[in-house]
Design a protein around this motif. Structure first.
Motif, PDB file in Angstrom:
ATOM      1  N   GLN A 161      13.471  33.410   6.708  1.00 39.98           N
ATOM      2  CA  GLN A 161      13.175  34.065   5.433  1.00 39.98           C
ATOM      3  C   GLN A 161      13.022  35.575   5.599  1.00 39.98           C
ATOM      4  OE1 GLN A 161       9.669  31.802   4.405  1.00 39.98           O
ATOM      5  NE2 GLN A 161      10.850  30.409   3.115  1.00 39.98           N
TER       6      GLN A 161
ATOM      7  N   GLU B  21      11.549  32.252  -3.563  1.00 42.78           N
ATOM      8  CA  GLU B  21      12.005  33.040  -2.428  1.00 42.78           C
ATOM      9  C   GLU B  21      11.363  32.610  -1.102  1.00 42.78           C
ATOM     10  OE1 GLU B  21      13.108  37.737  -1.832  1.00 42.78           O
ATOM     11  OE2 GLU B  21      12.249  36.975  -3.693  1.00 42.78           O
TER      12      GLU B  21
ATOM     13  N   ARG C  27       8.894  33.490  -8.894  1.00 45.68           N
ATOM     14  CA  ARG C  27       9.866  34.193  -8.046  1.00 45.68           C
ATOM     15  C   ARG C  27       9.487  34.062  -6.573  1.00 45.68           C
ATOM     16  NH1 ARG C  27       9.269  39.119 -10.108  1.00 45.68           N
ATOM     17  NH2 ARG C  27       8.648  40.221  -8.222  1.00 45.68           N
TER      18      ARG C  27
END
Lengths: 589, 183
Positions: free
Chosen positions: A580, A355, A351
């Protein structure tokens, strides 16, 4: 058989299997350069002694064999101090022979005299001042033994001119007699059992692989350990290539500019299996906040590293390969390992990888400023794009060399390493100017491989003269200068921590003219100013195999290296790429 | 220096380091201490009965750096053969002192008496001073030095602490107990 000291030295180097010496002659070392003419050993004449040292390092890092440099006394010896210090920090096996004034002149401030053994005391694993020609074979054997065994490192033999000119009766010693030097080899079985128990109990384990994997040739057995246990691996800057980046359990580089997942995996781990790594400050960040929940198993061949920074639950003093082999065997004895125990941990890591990948703005607008400005500006060339394209266009076993700074971090982040000994860089000392000579040394050691250096414009100007060496010796290295016209890493720190007060960091993209400079040294020089020119230029460079190539990539001056853990901060405070957003490691758990 | 500071306190540890008797060995040891920021409190070096080796007795200040790290780094020096830590209650320690004391004819007999108590020797006599040599435990040397101070010390040189393990504590080889074992 009676030989001069100089002949005995060259013959001793031959006996040690030396195939190449990087050097530059001068007064005190003159006697040794005469028998070199008759020796099968290749000598590569450098343009500066620092180049000789870095070439020997590049040779050693690419081949795993000791590099040999030869310099004269005084300034010749002091010029090689930087490479010795570099090799000492990165545990690179190096044997340096320096000329010295005659023994009768030592201590008299003679011409080109320097206290070379004194100066290099703190940057070598050991050094010798030879005072009797009869000692030469013994000293050379000891030098290679010490440089290449245990924790490898540089050694220096200081060789006075009168000793070189005197005679000795040739012999070759059976071995070495070093009562104070017994490098560790096998691991203590009890410690291996303790480590195996921790491995089998861990729920969030991470293998923290360091340069010791490469030094002990443990890449294969590391892979065995990973496939057996299903534990993910981070590879430090010194260990890039020790574990293939394409492996599903490879997390890439941790540390100050490591990727989010590699950094955070260590922070959240319940077990760190440190294999030949040394808890460097660039990896740990603030030590007291580093991997707070992790038990530590630390395998190292240097006793002084175990517990130096972080006290391990299990310290294993051993050769890394032998220790991992023993660990694999111990874990196998428990029967098949159920990898599903680690499934939640691996899912968390996946994950994070999805991400927070290493990223940059691939779609920089062609024109900044307002639409009405009318100026047709070319799209900015991103340094990361250059490295990604270079990776795509070169063979998987290409040897990548880098200097020190932003370009080095981008190279490590965006290059996919598949094989050991395909990454050559200055990790511990951070020596700008390392890349050009180290690439030359790597290519000499591995002429079958394509060798590319990714260099900065600041770094390139420090040692570029060695491209004349490369042309003269027909060593076809390829240099990609990521020319952002700045001392980029310093600029980045001034941007982030000194309120954008840029002090003494601007270099100019055009001064010097890198293409003209390259061509003056017999290289092919190319210039690339926009993204669409990148592929054709690299393809052209890849076809040239009879001389060095230099490409001047005009890259975006504003680009910065992310992620970043600010110096002295906790790794939990990692700053990711702006698009991000902000990462909250806690929330991600 | 007060007597407290001179006593062998918890921050001081004594290492007995056997080194190869080669040129520059002391520089290697001293250089290691200086570049790693370790502090030497006292140091004594001399050849052993085996001419290939010398023994360096180092009193290390371990307040700033753990002894284990000092020992591990020392052990990396190629010429260092063996390192042992000597605990005060397991070792015979000695030190030698030379001191020139101001003592006119009137005070001389008092000084000579004290020298006798400490089993010292008068090695030089001048018009108004005498030079005395005393050997003993470092603590007794401290005591003697303090007793001489009121007379006025014109010159003083101590050798630094040397030591060997007590005989009943020694292994057959005569080695000191190895310091800092790691797995």
């Amino acid at each position: 058989m009676e030989l001069t000291g100089a002949q005995a030295l060259v013959k001793s180097l031959e006996m040690e299997g030396v195939e190449v010496i990087f050097g530059l002659p001068g007064g005190a070392i003159l006697p040794v350069y005469d028998p070199i003419l008759d020796s099968p050993i290749r000598h590569i004449l450098v343009r500066h002694e620092q180049g000789a040292g870095h070439m020997a390092e590049g040779y050693a890092q690419a081949t795993g064999r000791p590099g040999v440099a030869m310099v004269t006394s005084g300034p010749g010896a002091t010029n090689v101090v930087t490479p010795l210090a570099d090799a000492y920090m990165d545990s690179i096996p190096l044997v340096c022979v320096s000329g010295q004034v005659a023994t009768s002149a030592i201590g008299t401030d003679a011409f080109q005299e320097s206290d070379t053994t004194g100066i290099t005391l703190g940057v070598t694993k050991h050094n010798w001042l030879v005072t009797d020609a009869a000692d030469i074979p013994q000293v050379v054997r000891e030098a290679f033994h010490i440089a290449t065994t245990g924790r490898p490192g540089p050694v220096l033999i200081d060789f006075p001119k009168d000793v070189a000119n005197s005679t000795m009766e040739w012999y070759w010693p059976d071995g070495v007699d070093l009562p104070g030097y017994q490098p560790p080899s096998h691991a203590d079985p009890a410690a291996i059992r303790a480590a195996a128990a921790l491995v089998l109990a861990a729920e969030r384990p991470v293998i923290y692989a360091g340069g010791g994997i490469l030094k002990s040739r443990a890449s294969e057995v590391l892979r065995e350990l990973v496939d057996l246990t299903g534990i993910p691996v981070v590879t430090t800057l010194m260990a890039r290539g020790a574990f293939p980046d394409s492996h599903p359990l490879s997390l890439g580089m941790p540390g100050m500019h490591g990727n989010f997942t590699a950094v955070t995996s260590m922070q959240k781990a319940d077990l760190l299996l440190a294999l030949g790594s040394r808890f460097d400050d660039r990896v740990t960040g603030k030590v007291s906040a580093f991997a707070p929940g992790a038990k530590v198993v630390h395998v190292d061949i240097d006793k002084a590293e175990i517990g130096k920074v972080r006290r391990p639950e299990v310290g294993i003093l051993a050769d890394c390969r032998l220790a991992i082999e023993a660990l694999v065997e111990e874990i196998r004895a428990f029967g098949p390992i159920d990898h599903s125990r680690l499934a939640p941990w691996i899912a968390t890591l996946r994950r994070w990888q999805a991400e927070f990948p290493c990223t940059y703005d691939r779609h920089e607008p062609a024109s900044t400023g307002s639409a009405g400005s009318g100026a047709s500006r070319r799209p900015t060339l991103k340094p990361q794009f250059v490295i990604e394209t270079l990776r795509a266009l070169t063979p998987p076993d290409t040897i990548l060399v880098s200097g020190v700074g932003q370009h080095q971090m981008w190279a490590s982040q965006y290059w996919s390493f598949e094989y050991p000994n395909t990454w050559v860089n200055s990790g511990g000392l951070g020596t700008m100017g390392f890349a050009v000579p180290a690439a030359i040394g790597a290519k000499v050691g591995r002429p079958d491989r394509m060798v590319w250096a990714v260099d900065g414009d600041g770094c390139f100007q420090m040692t570029a003269q060695e491209l004349a060496t490369a042309t003269a010796e027909r060593i076809p290295v390829k240099i990609a200068i990521l020319n952002n016209a700045y001392l980029g890493m310093v600029r980045q720190w001034q941007h982030m921590f000194y309120e954008e007060r840029y002090s003494e960091v601007y270099l100019s993209p055009d001064l010097p003219d890198y293409v003209g400079w390259a061509e003056s040294m017999g290289c092919i020089g190319l210039r690339v100013e926009s993204p669409e020119e990148v592929t054709p230029a690299i393809e052209k460079a890849n076809e040239i195999d009879d001389r060095p190539v230099v490409i001047d990539f005009r890259t975006d001056s504003m680009e910065q290296v992310f992620p970043m853990v600010p110096a002295g901060a906790s790794n939990d405070d990692i700053v990711v790429y702006q698009s991000q957003g902000t990462s909250d490691a806690e929330a991600l758990q | 220096m007060s007597p407290d500071q001179m006593a062998y306190g918890p921050r001081h540890r004594l290492l007995s380091v056997l080194v190869e008797n080669k040129a520059g060995v002391l520089a290697r040891v001293a250089g290691l201490f200086s570049r790693r920021g370790y502090n030497i409190y006292s140091l004594a070096v001399a050849p052993t009965d085996d001419e290939r080796f010398s023994r360096i007795s180092i009193v290390v200040d371990v307040e700033s750096s753990p002894l284990e790290q000092v020992v591990a780094q020392l052990d990396k020096l190629i010429n260092v053969v063996e390192i042992g830590e000597l605990h005060p209650d397991e070792a015979r320690e000695a030190e030698l002192l030379l001191v020139s004391v101001s003592a006119d004819a009137g005070q001389r007999s008092q000084v000579i008496q004290l020298v006798g108590v400490f089993s010292g020797r008068i090695v030089d006599v001048g018009q108004d001073a005498i030079t005395v040599m005393v050997a003993g435990t470092p603590e007794s040397i401290d005591d003697f030095e303090n007793l001489m101070r009121p007379y006025g010390i014109a010159g003083l040189q101590r050798t630094g602490r040397i030591a060997l393990p007590k005989l009943d504590e020694k292994s057959a080889s005569g080695a000191a107990t190895p310091a800092a074992n790691i797995a």
